[in-house]
Design a protein around this motif. Structure first.
Motif, PDB file in Angstrom:
ATOM      1  N   SER A  71       0.845  -1.208   0.000  1.00 60.04           N
ATOM      2  CA  SER A  71       0.000   0.000   0.000  1.00 60.04           C
ATOM      3  C   SER A  71       0.876   1.252   0.000  1.00 60.04           C
ATOM      4  O   SER A  71       0.540   2.261  -0.639  1.00 60.04           O
ATOM      5  N   GLU A  72       1.980   1.186   0.742  1.00 62.79           N
ATOM      6  CA  GLU A  72       2.910   2.322   0.798  1.00 62.79           C
ATOM      7  C   GLU A  72       3.490   2.599  -0.593  1.00 62.79           C
ATOM      8  O   GLU A  72       3.606   3.754  -1.019  1.00 62.79           O
ATOM      9  N   TYR A  75       1.021   4.274  -2.765  1.00 61.47           N
ATOM     10  CA  TYR A  75       0.893   5.693  -2.380  1.00 61.47           C
ATOM     11  C   TYR A  75       1.932   6.548  -3.121  1.00 61.47           C
ATOM     12  O   TYR A  75       1.618   7.591  -3.672  1.00 61.47           O
ATOM     13  N   GLU A  78       0.916   6.790  -6.849  1.00 61.50           N
ATOM     14  CA  GLU A  78      -0.148   7.743  -7.199  1.00 61.50           C
ATOM     15  C   GLU A  78       0.265   9.186  -6.940  1.00 61.50           C
ATOM     16  O   GLU A  78       0.061  10.073  -7.769  1.00 61.50           O
ATOM     17  N   GLY A  79       0.886   9.420  -5.775  1.00 65.26           N
ATOM     18  CA  GLY A  79       1.195  10.791  -5.377  1.00 65.26           C
ATOM     19  C   GLY A  79       2.357  11.408  -6.137  1.00 65.26           C
ATOM     20  O   GLY A  79       2.327  12.580  -6.489  1.00 65.26           O
TER      21      GLY A  79
ATOM     22  N   GLY B 135      -3.697   8.192 -12.367  1.00 62.82           N
ATOM     23  CA  GLY B 135      -2.957   9.266 -11.698  1.00 62.82           C
ATOM     24  C   GLY B 135      -3.306  10.685 -12.146  1.00 62.82           C
ATOM     25  O   GLY B 135      -2.603  11.626 -11.791  1.00 62.82           O
ATOM     26  N   LYS B 137      -4.844  14.350 -12.318  1.00 58.65           N
ATOM     27  CA  LYS B 137      -5.312  15.303 -11.313  1.00 58.65           C
ATOM     28  C   LYS B 137      -6.355  16.226 -11.943  1.00 58.65           C
ATOM     29  O   LYS B 137      -6.358  16.422 -13.163  1.00 58.65           O
ATOM     30  N   ARG B 189      -3.381  11.095   5.138  1.00 54.89           N
ATOM     31  CA  ARG B 189      -2.987  10.547   3.834  1.00 54.89           C
ATOM     32  C   ARG B 189      -4.181  10.507   2.869  1.00 54.89           C
ATOM     33  O   ARG B 189      -4.028  10.808   1.682  1.00 54.89           O
ATOM     34  N   ARG B 193      -4.435  12.447  -0.718  1.00 53.65           N
ATOM     35  CA  ARG B 193      -4.763  11.820  -1.999  1.00 53.65           C
ATOM     36  C   ARG B 193      -6.016  12.448  -2.621  1.00 53.65           C
ATOM     37  O   ARG B 193      -6.135  12.532  -3.842  1.00 53.65           O
TER      38      ARG B 193
END
Lengths: 137, 483
Positions: A71-72, A75, A78-79, B135, B137, B189, B193
């Motif tokens: 999951s990390e 993250y 995606e980020g 992904g 935005k 978090r 997101r």
């Protein structure tokens, strides 16, 4: 056909993705699961400068560690648009210290929403450990 | 594996797995399916997952499975389960990671003949205005404080910002805002997101589709919804994006400990749950409602973008190019509702995972214009096949906690679909059928090929045969934007 001592393969799942992962020990199992996850999502990484992300996750059992570790990585994917293909891992009790090395995605075919606990069980098998992971896509 | 001989036939469209099938089942499982559809799902683990769901503490009535069912994780997709409020449990795995994934239908007064020449421009404009793909935005930049307002107010926030009309909100399930959302129960978090993703479609099976109203089955209901044969309509299918995914991930992890604390035995860790009146259960419900409101706002912003695309393409060319809302439904949600069980009203938490609320005529939750016809139900098909507009019925209130199917339902794995179908070939094939395609990824397009899904018409015939929905209109696709 003789199987590698560590690796992964995709399993048929009607709607989501299921990955079978095997390895001699838990740290290698985590690495193979991560490699398998990025393979399934069709991640292509850039040839540019390598980037490193360091993080820690804690869980009371191997299944929890697996979900938290993957999951990390999702993250960061995606980020920051980062994928990883090399991992240095160490375990201190229930705490996993991870150094993930990779690069920005050049392309990514599929979005993984989450790593699930569905029927998740890290099993002792002859030659090491085996687990099946279902990803929500 | 559940076998056909384990099932009891209730009717041509309904089957039961009795409580005696497995010791840990607390209630029976009822499956809405024809024998043919049932045989198709015997090859995957959907029914085993439904049996697992029937072990949750506090269940009332039956666990239900819709004809578009397929294997998921925790609950099967197409699963419905109601637990007694407040002592029963709530399970994030019974709702899913994409909290309030749902469908919105917008209709126009533009006929296919008038719009046909502009459809290429229209699909490009929709692709331009509505950010989609892995992904991606959105164009809205918001602070954490502003996101908290979205969490609390849902579509009401979009109304204040000029992205919505009063009619849009009236014609959205729950008015586009579930009460009881508490942003303090959402992780940092998840907020991180969620902030950049409002107004984005995402990827996977999410899409924006332009359809033609192909056939009307119920003139009165279609009239109330403003659906006219031959006119263009738009469907938007998406959910709460990374915000909802993170909230579910956080709580599935947190509740792993809660089940031990409450002494709950489960056959699958993805079914983790907590009593609705526990601290953990209340926190999840409050956080889930934040994601639900985020998803309502997300589809509303996308509807605003779809309107911008229509304006760009049709303004000055046609007298009326406006899109008006028919309805917006959720098909992944846990909701506190009152249903009549054994003749008595009972407050329950209805988990719908890949199932649509389908309230019958006269339900106080419906807007005035839909009181007489029942709640509109939006059932998207697969690319290249029909979609359906249905309405809820009195029978759905009695037999399925006011629920019905949510789509065609997958029948082929993504792996097999990719092996059998090439994305570029599929695109050519669909375009030769007059369906314009814009897709973020050819591999992703191949996975969503029509042959990977059940026949949506058969699924709809089943819910209509079972009485848990009634037909209003059939839609035919002419343009698709895939994430």
């Amino acid at each position: 056909m003789k199987r590698e001592i560590a690796g992964f393969r995709e399993i048929e799942h009607t709607a989501d993705w299921e990955l079978e992962v095997w390895a001699p020990d838990i740290l290698e199992l985590l690495k193979q699961a991560a490699l398998g996850m990025f393979f399934l999502s069709g991640a292509q990484l850039s040839d540019g400068p390598r980037l490193t992300r360091e993080f820690e996750v804690t869980a009371i059992d191997p299944e929890g560690l697996l979900v938290s570790f993957l999951s990390e990585l999702l993250y960061y994917g995606e980020g920051e648009g980062l994928g990883f293909d090399h991992f240095e891992l160490s375990l201190d009790g229930e705490k996993l210290c991870a150094q993930a090395k990779g690069a920005p995605f050049v392309s990514l075919d599929k979005e993984i929403k989450a790593v699930t606990y569905h029927n998740l069980e890290v099993r002792d098998e002859p030659g090491g450990l085996l687990v099946r992971i279902v990803f929500d896509v | 594996m559940v076998a056909l001989q384990d099932l009891k036939r209730i009717s041509d469209y309904e089957w039961e797995i009795p409580k005696s099938y497995r010791e840990d089942m607390r209630v029976p499982v009822h499956i809405f399916a024809t024998k043919r559809l049932l045989e198709k799902v015997m090859t995957d683990r959907s029914l085993e997952q439904a049996v697992n769901s029937a072990t949750l503490p506090g269940l009332v009535g039956n666990v239900l499975v819709m004809p578009d069912m397929h294997q998921g994780y925790g609950f099967p997709i197409g699963g419905v389960a109601a637990t007694r409020y407040p002592e029963g449990v709530i399970s994030p795995g019974g709702i899913g990671y994409d909290i309030n994934c749902g469908v919105r239908l917008l209709a126009s007064e533009i006929s296919f003949e008038e719009g046909e020449a502009y459809l290429d421009d229209l699909v490009s404009a929709l692709d331009y205005f509505c950010p989609s793909g892995v992904g991606k935005k959105g164009s809205i930049r918001m602070s954490e404080k502003e996101l908290d307002r979205v969490c609390r107010d849902g579509s009401r926030w979009t109304l204040k910002q000029g992205y919505a009309s009063e009619m849009d909100l009236r014609r959205t399930e729950e008015g586009g805002c579930v009460e009881g959302a508490d942003p303090s129960k959402v992780s940092k978090r998840a907020k991180e997101r969620g902030r950049p993703q409002l107004g984005t479609l995402g990827a996977g099976n999410h899409f924006i589709e332009v359809d033609v109203v192909d056939q009307i089955f119920d003139q009165r209901a279609a009239g109330a919804m403003g659906l006219k044969p031959g006119n263009l309509v738009v469907q938007i299918h998406c959910g709460s994006r990374g915000f909802g995914h993170q909230i579910c991930t956080d709580y599935v992890k947190e509740l792993q400990g809660a089940v031990r604390r409450y002494g709950i035995q489960l056959p699958d860790r993805e079914l983790v749950c907590a009593p609705l009146n526990s601290t953990e259960g209340k926190s999840y419900l409050a956080a889930m409602r934040c994601a639900a409101n985020y998803a309502f706002a997300n589809r509303q912003v996308l509807a605003h973008h779809a309107r911008q695309a229509f304006e760009q393409v049709f303004a000055g060319k046609l007298p009326n190019w406006h899109l008006f809302q028919v309805y917006d439904i959720t098909h992944n949600m846990g909701k506190i509702e009152t249903h009549v069980i054994d003749g008595k009203p009972v407050k329950v938490c209805v988990h719908r995972k890949g199932a649509t609320r389908a309230f019958g005529p006269g339900s106080p939750e419906l807007p005035a214009e839909y009181q007489a016809i029942g709640q509109p139900v939006l059932v998207p098909g697969s690319m290249g096949t029909a979609s359906w507009v249905l309405v809820g019925t009195e029978t759905s209130m009695q037999r399925s906690f006011g629920s019905t199917c949510h789509g065609a339902g997958r029948v082929m794995s993504r792996r097999k679909a990719k092996k059998q179908v090439r994305g570029d070939k599929l695109r050519q094939q669909l375009e030769s059928q007059g369906i314009r395609i814009r897709a973020g990824s050819m591999a992703g397009l191949a996975e969503e090929a029509p042959q990977a899904y059940k026949d949506v018409d058969e699924v709809v015939e089943t819910v209509v045969g079972a009485g848990i929905a009634s037909k209003v209109a059939r839609l035919r696709p002419v343009a698709v934007v895939k994430g």
